[in-house]
Design a protein around this motif. Structure first.
Motif, mmCIF file in Angstrom:
data_model
loop_
_atom_site.group_PDB
_atom_site.id
_atom_site.type_symbol
_atom_site.label_atom_id
_atom_site.label_comp_id
_atom_site.label_asym_id
_atom_site.label_seq_id
_atom_site.Cartn_x
_atom_site.Cartn_y
_atom_site.Cartn_z
ATOM 1 N N VAL A 178 1.322 -1.126 -0.115
ATOM 2 C CA VAL A 178 -0.007 -0.150 -0.142
ATOM 3 C C VAL A 178 1.139 1.413 -0.181
ATOM 4 O O VAL A 178 0.709 2.580 -0.665
ATOM 5 N N GLU A 179 1.860 1.393 0.972
ATOM 6 C CA GLU A 179 2.724 2.035 0.545
ATOM 7 C C GLU A 179 3.524 3.298 -0.241
ATOM 8 O O GLU A 179 3.792 3.945 -0.350
ATOM 9 N N CYS A 180 4.307 1.971 -0.948
ATOM 10 C CA CYS A 180 4.744 1.613 -2.123
ATOM 11 C C CYS A 180 3.699 2.473 -3.356
ATOM 12 O O CYS A 180 4.236 3.006 -4.115
ATOM 13 N N GLU A 181 3.059 2.211 -3.299
ATOM 14 C CA GLU A 181 2.046 2.395 -3.977
ATOM 15 C C GLU A 181 1.447 3.766 -4.305
ATOM 16 O O GLU A 181 1.244 4.832 -4.781
ATOM 17 N N ALA A 182 1.452 4.761 -2.564
ATOM 18 C CA ALA A 182 1.347 5.948 -2.580
ATOM 19 C C ALA A 182 2.095 6.718 -2.911
ATOM 20 O O ALA A 182 1.968 7.321 -3.682
ATOM 21 N N VAL A 183 3.590 6.065 -2.880
ATOM 22 C CA VAL A 183 4.639 6.879 -2.629
ATOM 23 C C VAL A 183 4.547 7.018 -5.200
ATOM 24 O O VAL A 183 5.528 8.038 -4.915
ATOM 25 N N ARG A 184 4.268 6.083 -5.436
ATOM 26 C CA ARG A 184 5.263 5.735 -6.557
ATOM 27 C C ARG A 184 3.451 6.683 -7.500
ATOM 28 O O ARG A 184 3.788 7.724 -7.966
ATOM 29 N N ARG A 185 2.416 7.694 -6.269
ATOM 30 C CA ARG A 185 1.379 8.351 -6.550
ATOM 31 C C ARG A 185 2.204 9.060 -6.537
ATOM 32 O O ARG A 185 1.859 10.457 -6.752
ATOM 33 N N LEU A 207 12.689 13.451 0.958
ATOM 34 C CA LEU A 207 14.039 14.059 0.016
ATOM 35 C C LEU A 207 13.706 13.210 -1.820
ATOM 36 O O LEU A 207 13.651 13.581 -2.737
ATOM 37 N N ALA A 208 13.433 12.088 -2.519
ATOM 38 C CA ALA A 208 13.494 11.370 -2.901
ATOM 39 C C ALA A 208 11.779 11.798 -4.129
ATOM 40 O O ALA A 208 11.725 11.318 -4.963
ATOM 41 N N ILE A 209 11.189 11.303 -2.514
ATOM 42 C CA ILE A 209 9.935 11.901 -3.747
ATOM 43 C C ILE A 209 10.202 13.433 -3.708
ATOM 44 O O ILE A 209 9.510 13.404 -5.545
ATOM 45 N N GLN A 246 12.279 10.650 -7.885
ATOM 46 C CA GLN A 246 12.900 9.542 -7.806
ATOM 47 C C GLN A 246 11.803 8.131 -7.032
ATOM 48 O O GLN A 246 12.399 7.664 -6.521
ATOM 49 N N THR A 247 10.693 7.650 -7.637
ATOM 50 C CA THR A 247 9.972 6.569 -7.347
ATOM 51 C C THR A 247 11.186 5.762 -7.043
ATOM 52 O O THR A 247 10.383 4.927 -5.538
ATOM 53 N N GLU A 248 11.713 4.731 -7.801
ATOM 54 C CA GLU A 248 12.217 3.073 -7.750
ATOM 55 C C GLU A 248 12.881 3.364 -5.910
ATOM 56 O O GLU A 248 12.943 3.261 -5.034
ATOM 57 N N GLU A 249 13.976 5.030 -5.688
ATOM 58 C CA GLU A 249 14.828 4.796 -5.034
ATOM 59 C C GLU A 249 13.795 4.368 -3.786
ATOM 60 O O GLU A 249 14.184 4.703 -2.756
ATOM 61 N N ALA A 250 12.466 5.805 -3.086
ATOM 62 C CA ALA A 250 11.444 5.952 -2.679
ATOM 63 C C ALA A 250 11.132 4.924 -2.719
ATOM 64 O O ALA A 250 11.220 4.733 -1.050
ATOM 65 N N ILE A 263 13.799 3.163 -0.216
ATOM 66 C CA ILE A 263 14.445 3.400 0.842
ATOM 67 C C ILE A 263 12.887 2.459 1.597
ATOM 68 O O ILE A 263 12.820 1.782 3.104
ATOM 69 N N LEU A 264 12.114 2.625 0.887
ATOM 70 C CA LEU A 264 10.729 2.957 2.473
ATOM 71 C C LEU A 264 10.511 1.318 2.329
ATOM 72 O O LEU A 264 10.207 0.720 3.865
ATOM 73 N N THR A 265 10.594 0.898 1.653
ATOM 74 C CA THR A 265 10.691 -0.952 1.798
ATOM 75 C C THR A 265 11.262 -1.780 2.642
ATOM 76 O O THR A 265 11.592 -2.576 3.831
ATOM 77 N N ASP A 266 12.645 -0.913 2.171
ATOM 78 C CA ASP A 266 13.989 -1.273 3.577
ATOM 79 C C ASP A 266 13.581 -0.866 4.834
ATOM 80 O O ASP A 266 14.212 -1.345 5.816
ATOM 81 N N HIS A 267 12.756 0.180 5.127
ATOM 82 C CA HIS A 267 12.650 0.680 6.118
ATOM 83 C C HIS A 267 11.572 -0.100 6.677
ATOM 84 O O HIS A 267 11.605 -0.223 7.926
ATOM 85 N N ILE A 268 10.416 -0.943 6.346
ATOM 86 C CA ILE A 268 9.227 -1.550 6.844
ATOM 87 C C ILE A 268 9.730 -3.005 7.562
ATOM 88 O O ILE A 268 9.609 -3.663 7.658
#
Length: 232
Positions: free
Chosen positions: A94-101, A190-192, A196-200, A203-208
């Protein structure tokens, strides 16, 4: 704790107060996973009748926090660690989709939308209290998903967030986890901002994933220690 004069007050309102009080007891480990109790014990402690206690417990049972034991009262449900790991996996999606948007938004709009998060996690002085940081960490992730603009996605994410709240607090008992949270939240933002979609998302995936790994390390001893910590 006296929620209402015994037998007085609108039943639904009183049941809601009992429900909130018991849920907070579970989140703060005053009621531990596996603890057994009776409706009478809760009613006596909260100084209410058993009727709102029973209603509140049925609500908590439906949400998966407690279970009824035939002829022997109630029990706080023991932790199902596989279940929590599945919730963390769903949260990542869910959060990765939110970051993409968010990365797809025009830069000025994205910056304005996320300005309060930047103000807290990048610009403002850091908090040191782990419990306070835990609450703000939860708010950060809720705000990211809400900012993406899909109300149904935000609603589901908010429900998911509440389900993992009880275990999430244990991820903020060490100073290094507090430091990592500030650092990684800043990197995500900062990535958002730089779209920088893939980078954000990385980082988010690793964080979770780190938080998910901490779930596997939780022991009964850690839960007992959490119970001994003062509730602020």
């Amino acid at each position: 704790m006296n929620l209402s004069p015994r037998g007085k007050g609108r039943p639904e309102a009183l049941a809601e107060k009992v429900y909130q009080a018991l849920k907070q007891d579970i989140f703060d480990f005053r009621l531990m996973p596996g603890d057994r109790f009776s409706e009478k014990e809760i009613a006596d402690r909260l100084e209410v009748s058993r009727t709102p206690v029973r209603q509140a417990l049925f609500w908590l049972e439906r949400e998966g926090y407690v279970e009824v034991w035939f002829r022997s009262g109630w029990q706080v449900k023991p932790f199902d660690f596989a279940y929590f790991e599945e919730l963390y996996d769903f949260r990542t999606v869910v959060e990765c989709e939110a970051v993409r948007r968010l990365c797809a938004l025009p830069s000025p709009l994205c910056a304005d939308t996320l300005a309060p998060l930047k103000g807290f996690w990048i610009d403002a002085p850091r908090l040191e209290n782990g419990k306070a940081v835990s609450a703000h960490d939860e708010a950060f992730h809720i705000a990211l998903v809400a900012a993406a603009g899909n109300q149904e996605m935000a609603r589901i994410h908010a429900e998911l967030t509440e389900k993992i709240r009880i275990i999430r607090r244990l991820d903020f008992t060490r100073d290094d986890r507090v430091d990592a949270t500030y650092r990684e939240h800043a990197q995500i933002l900062l990535a958002i901002f730089q779209q920088q979609t893939e980078e954000a998302q990385r980082i988010l995936t690793d964080h979770i994933a780190v938080s998910k790994a901490e779930v596997r390390k939780i022991t009964l001893h850690m839960l007992q220690q959490a119970r001994l910590q003062p509730i602020e």
